[in-house]
Motif scaffolding. Sequence first.
Motif, PDB file in Angstrom:
ATOM      1  N   ASP A   1       0.853  -1.185   0.000  1.00 26.79           N
ATOM      2  CA  ASP A   1       0.000   0.000   0.000  1.00 26.79           C
ATOM      3  C   ASP A   1       0.894   1.241   0.000  1.00 26.79           C
ATOM      4  O   ASP A   1       2.021   1.198   0.504  1.00 26.79           O
ATOM      5  N   ALA A   2       0.361   2.335  -0.543  1.00 24.74           N
ATOM      6  CA  ALA A   2       1.124   3.584  -0.579  1.00 24.74           C
ATOM      7  C   ALA A   2       1.035   4.350   0.732  1.00 24.74           C
ATOM      8  O   ALA A   2       1.866   5.213   1.008  1.00 24.74           O
ATOM      9  N   SER A   3       0.022   4.034   1.550  1.00 28.99           N
ATOM     10  CA  SER A   3      -0.246   4.800   2.760  1.00 28.99           C
ATOM     11  C   SER A   3       0.403   4.157   3.992  1.00 28.99           C
ATOM     12  O   SER A   3       0.095   3.010   4.341  1.00 28.99           O
ATOM     13  N   ARG A   4       1.274   4.902   4.654  1.00 25.98           N
ATOM     14  CA  ARG A   4       1.875   4.394   5.886  1.00 25.98           C
ATOM     15  C   ARG A   4       0.821   4.186   6.978  1.00 25.98           C
ATOM     16  O   ARG A   4       0.909   3.240   7.769  1.00 25.98           O
TER      17      ARG A   4
ATOM     18  N   ALA B   1      -3.025  -2.275   9.021  1.00 24.04           N
ATOM     19  CA  ALA B   1      -2.943  -3.647   8.520  1.00 24.04           C
ATOM     20  C   ALA B   1      -2.046  -4.505   9.404  1.00 24.04           C
ATOM     21  O   ALA B   1      -2.391  -5.648   9.727  1.00 24.04           O
ATOM     22  N   ARG B   2      -0.911  -3.964   9.807  1.00 22.57           N
ATOM     23  CA  ARG B   2      -0.001  -4.728  10.680  1.00 22.57           C
ATOM     24  C   ARG B   2      -0.683  -5.091  12.000  1.00 22.57           C
ATOM     25  O   ARG B   2      -0.561  -6.209  12.491  1.00 22.57           O
TER      26      ARG B   2
ATOM     27  N   VAL C   1       3.377  -6.696   5.371  1.00 17.23           N
ATOM     28  CA  VAL C   1       2.950  -5.577   4.533  1.00 17.23           C
ATOM     29  C   VAL C   1       4.129  -4.628   4.363  1.00 17.23           C
ATOM     30  O   VAL C   1       5.020  -4.549   5.205  1.00 17.23           O
ATOM     31  N   ARG C   2       4.106  -3.913   3.231  1.00 25.10           N
ATOM     32  CA  ARG C   2       5.184  -2.957   2.970  1.00 25.10           C
ATOM     33  C   ARG C   2       4.663  -1.823   2.099  1.00 25.10           C
ATOM     34  O   ARG C   2       3.677  -1.980   1.366  1.00 25.10           O
TER      35      ARG C   2
END
Length: 210
Positions: free
Chosen positions: A59-62, A68-69, A82-83
């Motif tokens: 995903d582009a969003s931190r 998600a994490r 996720v990254r």
Amino acid sequence: NAEDWNELRKMHVPEDQVEAEILRLLGRNPFNALLDLGTGTGRLLELLSDLYRRGIGVDASRDMLSIARAQLDDAGILHASVRQGDIFNLPLEREGFDVVTIHQVLHFLHDPAPAIIEAARMLAPGGRLLIVDFAPHVHEELRTNHAHARLGFAHETVGEWLTQAGLAVEAIVDLPSKEPKPDTLTVTLWLARDPRLLIANSETSSTGTA
């Protein structure tokens, strides 16, 4: 924007029905690697966790990746990560995934075709790409309220993009809302496959070699 999101969800078929159709299309056979593009809260990594051995969400969003994490940790899913990454230029090794999913992401892109080409590059021979998005609609307010760049996609439009990416379309499924209202949205699922493994098997059979 939680209230706006809830209003949007009321406009289409419930998510549990969409998820049931995702599971039906992908089947119950386990596979090695899943890549979920625009993973958001990581819901598909959670939904499909019994099927894959290794899962990656991009995903582009931190901020979304933090959610998600946390969601994956809460669910005890240790074989997914996720990254941050660009859907048009993924920071991953190509041809490394058996299934790639793009769930409710394409309508945020002004030009989705390059994203589909990049997703196809991630597929191992015989791998599958599953796209979930809206059918064409006239809800212009979604551009303002939800940053939608595209108002849904016709079967033929996404099918042509998949073909241009070198994939073979296997199934297209529409899930219309059960509410008899003119302003409801239809969710469409496209399933396509990388045909290289099938072609290789066909060539082997035609030559009579094992």
